[in-house]
Design an enzyme around this catalytic site. Structure first.
Site, PDB file in Angstrom:
ATOM      1  CE  LYS A 157     -38.104 -13.785-126.182  1.00 41.26           C
ATOM      2  NZ  LYS A 157     -38.170 -12.398-125.725  1.00 41.26           N
ATOM      3  CB  SER A 197     -35.632 -10.172-133.531  1.00 46.35           C
ATOM      4  OG  SER A 197     -36.403  -8.999-133.487  1.00 46.35           O
ATOM      5  CE1 TYR A 223     -41.016  -7.762-129.471  1.00 44.91           C
ATOM      6  CE2 TYR A 223     -39.436  -6.710-130.930  1.00 44.91           C
ATOM      7  CZ  TYR A 223     -39.754  -7.263-129.712  1.00 44.91           C
ATOM      8  OH  TYR A 223     -38.815  -7.310-128.722  1.00 44.91           O
ATOM      9  CB  THR A 278     -42.513 -11.127-128.560  1.00 45.05           C
ATOM     10  OG1 THR A 278     -41.409 -11.965-128.922  1.00 45.05           O
ATOM     11  CG2 THR A 278     -42.181 -10.382-127.282  1.00 45.05           C
ATOM     12  CG  HIS A 327     -38.776  -8.325-123.725  1.00 47.53           C
ATOM     13  ND1 HIS A 327     -39.772  -8.625-124.601  1.00 47.53           N
ATOM     14  CD2 HIS A 327     -37.833  -7.682-124.458  1.00 47.53           C
ATOM     15  CE1 HIS A 327     -39.457  -8.169-125.810  1.00 47.53           C
ATOM     16  NE2 HIS A 327     -38.271  -7.600-125.742  1.00 47.53           N
TER      17      HIS A 327
HETATM   18  C1  FNR Z   1     -34.066  -8.427-126.573  1.00 48.14           C
HETATM   19  N1  FNR Z   1     -35.200  -9.222-126.470  1.00 48.14           N
HETATM   20  C2  FNR Z   1     -36.044  -9.349-127.558  1.00 48.14           C
HETATM   21  N2  FNR Z   1     -37.116 -10.184-127.490  1.00 48.14           N
HETATM   22  C3  FNR Z   1     -37.924 -10.352-128.567  1.00 48.14           C
HETATM   23  O1  FNR Z   1     -38.872 -11.127-128.481  1.00 48.14           O
HETATM   24  N3  FNR Z   1     -37.654  -9.693-129.730  1.00 48.14           N
HETATM   25  C4  FNR Z   1     -36.620  -8.824-129.875  1.00 48.14           C
HETATM   26  O2  FNR Z   1     -36.412  -8.254-130.937  1.00 48.14           O
HETATM   27  C5  FNR Z   1     -35.782  -8.629-128.747  1.00 48.14           C
HETATM   28  N4  FNR Z   1     -34.723  -7.756-128.795  1.00 48.14           N
HETATM   29  C6  FNR Z   1     -33.839  -7.673-127.753  1.00 48.14           C
HETATM   30  C7  FNR Z   1     -32.695  -6.874-127.849  1.00 48.14           C
HETATM   31  C8  FNR Z   1     -31.778  -6.849-126.816  1.00 48.14           C
HETATM   32  C9  FNR Z   1     -30.527  -6.027-126.948  1.00 48.14           C
HETATM   33  C10 FNR Z   1     -31.985  -7.621-125.652  1.00 48.14           C
HETATM   34  C11 FNR Z   1     -30.979  -7.657-124.519  1.00 48.14           C
HETATM   35  C12 FNR Z   1     -33.123  -8.396-125.534  1.00 48.14           C
HETATM   36  C13 FNR Z   1     -35.413 -10.084-125.292  1.00 48.14           C
HETATM   37  C14 FNR Z   1     -34.646 -11.403-125.465  1.00 48.14           C
HETATM   38  O3  FNR Z   1     -35.196 -12.177-126.480  1.00 48.14           O
HETATM   39  C15 FNR Z   1     -34.642 -12.232-124.173  1.00 48.14           C
HETATM   40  O4  FNR Z   1     -35.972 -12.414-123.733  1.00 48.14           O
HETATM   41  C16 FNR Z   1     -33.821 -11.613-123.058  1.00 48.14           C
HETATM   42  O5  FNR Z   1     -32.682 -10.989-123.556  1.00 48.14           O
HETATM   43  C17 FNR Z   1     -33.425 -12.692-122.067  1.00 48.14           C
HETATM   44  O6  FNR Z   1     -32.736 -12.189-120.980  1.00 48.14           O
HETATM   45  P1  FNR Z   1     -31.127 -12.113-120.890  1.00 48.14           P
HETATM   46  O7  FNR Z   1     -30.576 -13.435-121.321  1.00 48.14           O
HETATM   47  O8  FNR Z   1     -30.720 -10.999-121.801  1.00 48.14           O
HETATM   48  O9  FNR Z   1     -30.894 -11.774-119.460  1.00 48.14           O
END
Ligand code: FNR
Length: 362
Positions: A216, A112, A136, A162, A240
């Site tokens: 994404k 990320s 981002y 994303t 997400h």
């Molecule tokens: C995320 N997610 C996320 N997505 C992204 O594109 N950039 C990011 O920096 C983050 N940061 C992030 C932090 C935390 C703590 C979580 C739980 C999630 C979303 C992540 O990439 C992913 O899409 C989801 O976490 C998928 O779902 P599950 O496996 O957590 O249920």
């Protein structure tokens, strides 16, 4: 900090127990939380729990191929590590630990743009081509181009934008406590670039940069079709983790229409609630190329750093192998939707309902 080495964990729920012990309430809620009513979080699980298997017996399953492939790279499993911001808040291994765990296990990771120590330092610490960079968009075209160049120069094999964060979801667990993750703190107050991002920017990116592009946060066949029309290389189905739009559909529920719309013109990644080997196999049966692991990765990182993430992947691998063997197949290509049957879920879905041996205090 928990002293267990990663390979002491025998089950996935023990990893979550260790994570809970190691994290304060703020960090714990940051991982598990979702937007508003957390309906999307629950639907991610509900969609997976509503699928039962239709196994076939009396096939020789003594040799099972568990490997996957993404953008021409072989993976030990069809699994990647989803981008997680502020991993360093969960364990000092942070973004470097994520890349190291993926390299050691033999899969790919997505770093990320809001995870420390940043793309250059992670690349220095983990040479190789198993890394993808996720951005981002917090700046103009020059900001995007700068990151694309840096990702390319530092050996990242793909670039992920994303696109489901035009506005930041209200994660009420954090808001109620006044907690801001490190990544949220770094966001400018009047940030508008993500709000302005549109399909012309995607076209411009494809016309400008050679690095493969993944989008994404795709949640419909319509947008998946548009993405492949612009030559996008990876369509990443995601809500997400239920942290953005509330009352969305579960990731697995969206998958079939996206696979149909993409029609093999790009690879399809999916995430949302994937916690067990059987979950991964269900996505493969519905045509995913790769499943991404979000919270499970976060728990494993909090439990024991990079070693914890490797151990979580080993446990997933064991579960996937048993699942494939019991379905009577020796590779994912043998699976299709006839291996699945829609049923009523037996559990009430929530973020940790895939781990029923955790008690109610979770
Ligand atoms: C995320 N997610 C996320 N997505 C992204 O594109 N950039 C990011 O920096 C983050 N940061 C992030 C932090 C935390 C703590 C979580 C739980 C999630 C979303 C992540 O990439 C992913 O899409 C989801 O976490 C998928 O779902 P599950 O496996 O957590 O249920």
């Amino acid at each position: 900090m928990n002293k267990k080495a990663g390979n002491d964990f025998l089950t996935l729920h023990q990893i979550v127990q260790a994570a809970r012990r190691n994290l304060d309430d703020n960090a714990w809620d940051y991982i598990i939380g979702g937007a508003d009513t957390e309906t999307t979080v629950k639907r991610n699980r509900l969609g997976l729990d509503r699928l039962a298997f239709r196994p076939r017996v009396l096939n020789d399953v003594s040799e099972i191929d568990l490997s996957g492939e993404l953008l021409g790279r072989q993976l030990r499993l069809p699994v990647i590590l989803a981008p997680i911001g502020s991993l360093q808040d969960l364990h000092p291994d942070g973004g470097t630990g994520q890349a190291k765990a993926a390299a050691e296990f033999g899969i790919m990771s997505m770093l990320s743009s809001v995870c420390k120590p940043g793309l250059e330092k992670v690349a220095e610490a983990t040479p190789g081509e198993n890394r993808i960079f996720q951005l981002y968009v917090r700046g103009d075209a020059a900001f995007i181009d700068d990151h694309a160049k840096r990702a390319t120069d530092n050996g990242y094999s793909a670039f992920c934008m994303t696109v489901d964060l035009d506005h930041y979801g209200r994660r009420e667990r954090d808001i109620a406590k006044g907690h801001l993750s490190t990544s949220r703190k770094t966001m400018a107050k009047n940030e508008v670039h993500q709000e302005r991002l549109n399909w012309d920017d995607i076209k411009r990116f494809k016309d400008t940069h050679a690095i493969p592009l993944i989008l994404k946060g795709i949640a419909t066949a319509e947008d998946a079709g548009r993405a492949v029309g612009l030559g996008v290389d990876g369509v990443y189905v995601s809500n997400h983790g239920g942290r953005q739009l509330d009352h969305g559909r579960g990731g697995i529920d969206v998958l079939p229409e996206v696979v149909a719309a993409v029609a093999g013109k790009a690879q399809v990644i999916v995430d949302g609630g994937f916690m067990r080997g059987t979950d991964v196999v269900k996505a493969m049966a519905l045509g995913a190329d790769v499943v991404a692991i979000g919270r499970l990765q976060g728990f494993a990182m909090a439990a024991a750093g990079a070693a914890g993430v490797v151990r979580a992947l080993e446990l997933l691998e064991i579960e996937i192998k048993i699942c494939l063997g019991l379905l009577g197949v020796t590779r994912y290509a043998e699976l299709d939707a006839t291996y699945l049957h829609e049923v009523e879920a037996v559990t009430s879905p929530h973020v940790l309902s895939a781990l029923p041996l955790l008690d109610e205090s979770y």
